[in-house]
Motif scaffolding. Structure first.
Motif, PDB file in Angstrom:
ATOM      1  N   UNK A 134      78.012  82.357   0.291  1.00 37.51           N
ATOM      2  CA  UNK A 134      78.880  81.423   1.011  1.00 37.51           C
ATOM      3  C   UNK A 134      79.466  82.070   2.262  1.00 37.51           C
ATOM      4  N   UNK A 135      79.242  81.426   3.403  1.00 37.66           N
ATOM      5  CA  UNK A 135      79.690  81.952   4.688  1.00 37.66           C
ATOM      6  C   UNK A 135      78.566  82.561   5.504  1.00 37.66           C
ATOM      7  N   UNK A 136      77.393  82.742   4.880  1.00 31.09           N
ATOM      8  CA  UNK A 136      76.259  83.348   5.580  1.00 31.09           C
ATOM      9  C   UNK A 136      75.456  82.297   6.334  1.00 31.09           C
ATOM     10  N   UNK A 137      74.766  82.759   7.377  1.00 27.47           N
ATOM     11  CA  UNK A 137      73.932  81.872   8.188  1.00 27.47           C
ATOM     12  C   UNK A 137      72.538  82.480   8.318  1.00 27.47           C
ATOM     13  N   UNK A 138      71.482  81.711   7.983  1.00 25.53           N
ATOM     14  CA  UNK A 138      70.116  82.238   8.074  1.00 25.53           C
ATOM     15  C   UNK A 138      69.746  82.738   9.459  1.00 25.53           C
ATOM     16  N   UNK A 139      70.193  82.033  10.493  1.00 27.00           N
ATOM     17  CA  UNK A 139      69.830  82.447  11.848  1.00 27.00           C
ATOM     18  C   UNK A 139      70.472  83.796  12.210  1.00 27.00           C
ATOM     19  N   UNK A 140      71.672  84.044  11.703  1.00 30.71           N
ATOM     20  CA  UNK A 140      72.319  85.341  11.952  1.00 30.71           C
ATOM     21  C   UNK A 140      71.549  86.446  11.242  1.00 30.71           C
ATOM     22  N   UNK A 141      71.150  86.191  10.005  1.00 32.13           N
ATOM     23  CA  UNK A 141      70.356  87.165   9.256  1.00 32.13           C
ATOM     24  C   UNK A 141      69.047  87.470   9.981  1.00 32.13           C
ATOM     25  N   UNK A 142      68.353  86.438  10.415  1.00 36.92           N
ATOM     26  CA  UNK A 142      67.047  86.619  11.057  1.00 36.92           C
ATOM     27  C   UNK A 142      67.161  87.433  12.342  1.00 36.92           C
ATOM     28  N   UNK A 143      68.234  87.226  13.065  1.00 33.84           N
ATOM     29  CA  UNK A 143      68.448  87.981  14.309  1.00 33.84           C
ATOM     30  C   UNK A 143      68.754  89.439  14.019  1.00 33.84           C
ATOM     31  N   UNK A 144      69.624  89.676  13.030  1.00 35.29           N
ATOM     32  CA  UNK A 144      70.058  91.051  12.765  1.00 35.29           C
ATOM     33  C   UNK A 144      68.974  91.880  12.098  1.00 35.29           C
ATOM     34  N   UNK A 145      68.156  91.265  11.245  1.00 31.22           N
ATOM     35  CA  UNK A 145      67.127  92.077  10.591  1.00 31.22           C
ATOM     36  C   UNK A 145      66.102  92.564  11.614  1.00 31.22           C
ATOM     37  N   UNK A 146      65.855  91.791  12.648  1.00 32.16           N
ATOM     38  CA  UNK A 146      64.954  92.235  13.720  1.00 32.16           C
ATOM     39  C   UNK A 146      65.510  93.464  14.425  1.00 32.16           C
ATOM     40  N   UNK A 147      66.808  93.417  14.741  1.00 32.20           N
ATOM     41  CA  UNK A 147      67.438  94.535  15.458  1.00 32.20           C
ATOM     42  C   UNK A 147      67.510  95.784  14.592  1.00 32.20           C
ATOM     43  N   UNK A 148      67.952  95.616  13.348  1.00 32.05           N
ATOM     44  CA  UNK A 148      68.151  96.767  12.467  1.00 32.05           C
ATOM     45  C   UNK A 148      66.831  97.426  12.107  1.00 32.05           C
ATOM     46  N   UNK A 149      65.825  96.628  11.803  1.00 33.81           N
ATOM     47  CA  UNK A 149      64.543  97.188  11.370  1.00 33.81           C
ATOM     48  C   UNK A 149      63.745  97.793  12.514  1.00 33.81           C
ATOM     49  N   UNK A 150      64.195  97.595  13.730  1.00 38.36           N
ATOM     50  CA  UNK A 150      63.545  98.232  14.882  1.00 38.36           C
ATOM     51  C   UNK A 150      64.056  99.651  15.101  1.00 38.36           C
ATOM     52  N   UNK A 151      65.081 100.065  14.362  1.00 38.81           N
ATOM     53  CA  UNK A 151      65.650 101.402  14.535  1.00 38.81           C
ATOM     54  C   UNK A 151      64.713 102.464  13.972  1.00 38.81           C
ATOM     55  N   UNK A 152      64.827 103.697  14.474  1.00 34.93           N
ATOM     56  CA  UNK A 152      63.993 104.791  13.949  1.00 34.93           C
ATOM     57  C   UNK A 152      64.236 104.995  12.456  1.00 34.93           C
ATOM     58  N   UNK A 153      63.191 105.386  11.728  1.00 29.65           N
ATOM     59  CA  UNK A 153      63.294 105.675  10.301  1.00 29.65           C
ATOM     60  C   UNK A 153      63.291 107.187  10.079  1.00 29.65           C
TER      61      UNK A 153
END
Length: 317
Positions: A134-153
């Motif tokens: 409750x309070x989450x938005x799919x579009x926010x998740x989709x945007x952030x996972x792209x940014x976070x998963x692009x970081x170096x591992x």
């Protein structure tokens, strides 16, 4: 006697786990969590100075195996999360963090650079996200996972996508698995559970709780407990629940204020352990098998099949 010896050996050989909320509060109100079921009761944000004092004291009194930097919050709400992770990395202690990738205040690049042991993304799907988180938005998740998963591992960090599986979201699991493959995340599917342990042990549920349990969960807490043998000890006795003010709670599966014990910095660890093991609620919980609900999953980052391995450990009836 065997359970007691196993508990003692686990603490002294493997060490204890600290479960620390570095932020008291959450940006979401999931109905399966105390924040959504009971409501936010705690306030406060932990400073890195307090955290270092907690860790110094803990390490002087016992062996610390790992620190889970969340209980009832998203640690990524803390702007200095990277400093907490870095402190644990410098101490040679495992650190676990989990995020829903919604409202966040941390610098993810610095967090990942600090080498957490596990970086977990918790996800219940797109279509019913507004209910399960409750309070989450799919579009926010989709945007952030792209940014976070692009970081170096880095090899020190295991990246996981934990799929919270409900009776009503199974049709989205294949899409979630594809998302994990695309971002090179370890995909783990876990049947969702109802977390507020005090409600199960004391036997009270709200209409909202009953809707979740009856219509969305694969097992109620009562059904899950029936599948487990009773034990005389609790796995949570090898853990310690500390909130953002340094206050110790009975365990990480209870939330109400009546379970606040003492401030960790003011009382020796052994005294705190005695308080926990002799608490009236612990006796009630052991009798109802609630202590075994903590054992529904083996460690997600290191286990190939967290449910199967947990079923072996908790000795299904």
């Amino acid at each position: 006697m065997f359970d007691e010896l196993k508990d003692w050996a686990g603490q002294h050989i493997n060490g204890v786990q600290l479960n620390c909320d570095i932020v008291n509060g959450c940006c979401l109100a999931c109905p399966s969590c105390a924040i959504g079921s009971i409501g936010t009761k705690r306030r406060g944000i932990m400073s890195i100075d307090m955290f270092k004092r907690i860790m110094d004291k803990a390490q002087s009194e016992t062996k610390v195996r790992r620190v889970q930097l969340y209980m009832y919050s998203d640690p990524c709400l803390h702007k200095d999360l990277h400093l907490f992770v870095q402190d644990l990395t410098d101490r040679g202690i495992e650190s676990w963090i989990s995020t829903m990738l919604q409202v966040t205040n941390c610098n993810f690049e610095k967090v990942i650079e600090a080498r957490p042991s596990e970086f977990r993304i918790s996800f219940p799907g797109w279509e019913q996200m507004a209910y399960f988180q409750k309070g989450a938005k799919p579009e926010r998740f989709s945007e952030k996972i792209l940014d976070v998963c692009a970081l170096p591992r880095h090899p020190e960090t295991i990246w996981t996508l934990v799929w919270h599986h409900y009776k009503t979201n199974g049709h989205e699991q294949e899409r979630a698995e594809e998302l994990a493959r695309w971002h090179n995340l370890k995909f783990v599917s876990l049947p969702a559970i109802f977390m507020p342990l005090e409600k199960y042990v004391d036997g009270y549920y709200t209409a909202q709780d009953r809707d979740l349990i009856d219509n969305h969960l694969f097992e109620s807490p009562e059904q899950a407990a029936k599948n487990m043998k009773r034990t005389s000890t609790c796995g949570l006795w090898k853990q310690l629940a500390i909130d953002a003010n340094g206050d110790v709670y009975l365990c990480q599966l209870v939330y109400e204020e009546r379970f606040k014990l003492v401030n960790f910095l003011e009382v020796p660890y052994k005294s705190i352990q005695r308080m926990i093991k002799t608490h009236d609620f612990c006796g009630k919980c052991l009798a109802k098998g609630g202590n075994q609900l903590q054992s529904c999953y083996s460690p997600i980052a290191t286990s190939e099949n967290p449910i199967l391995e947990a079923n072996k450990k908790r000795r299904l009836r």
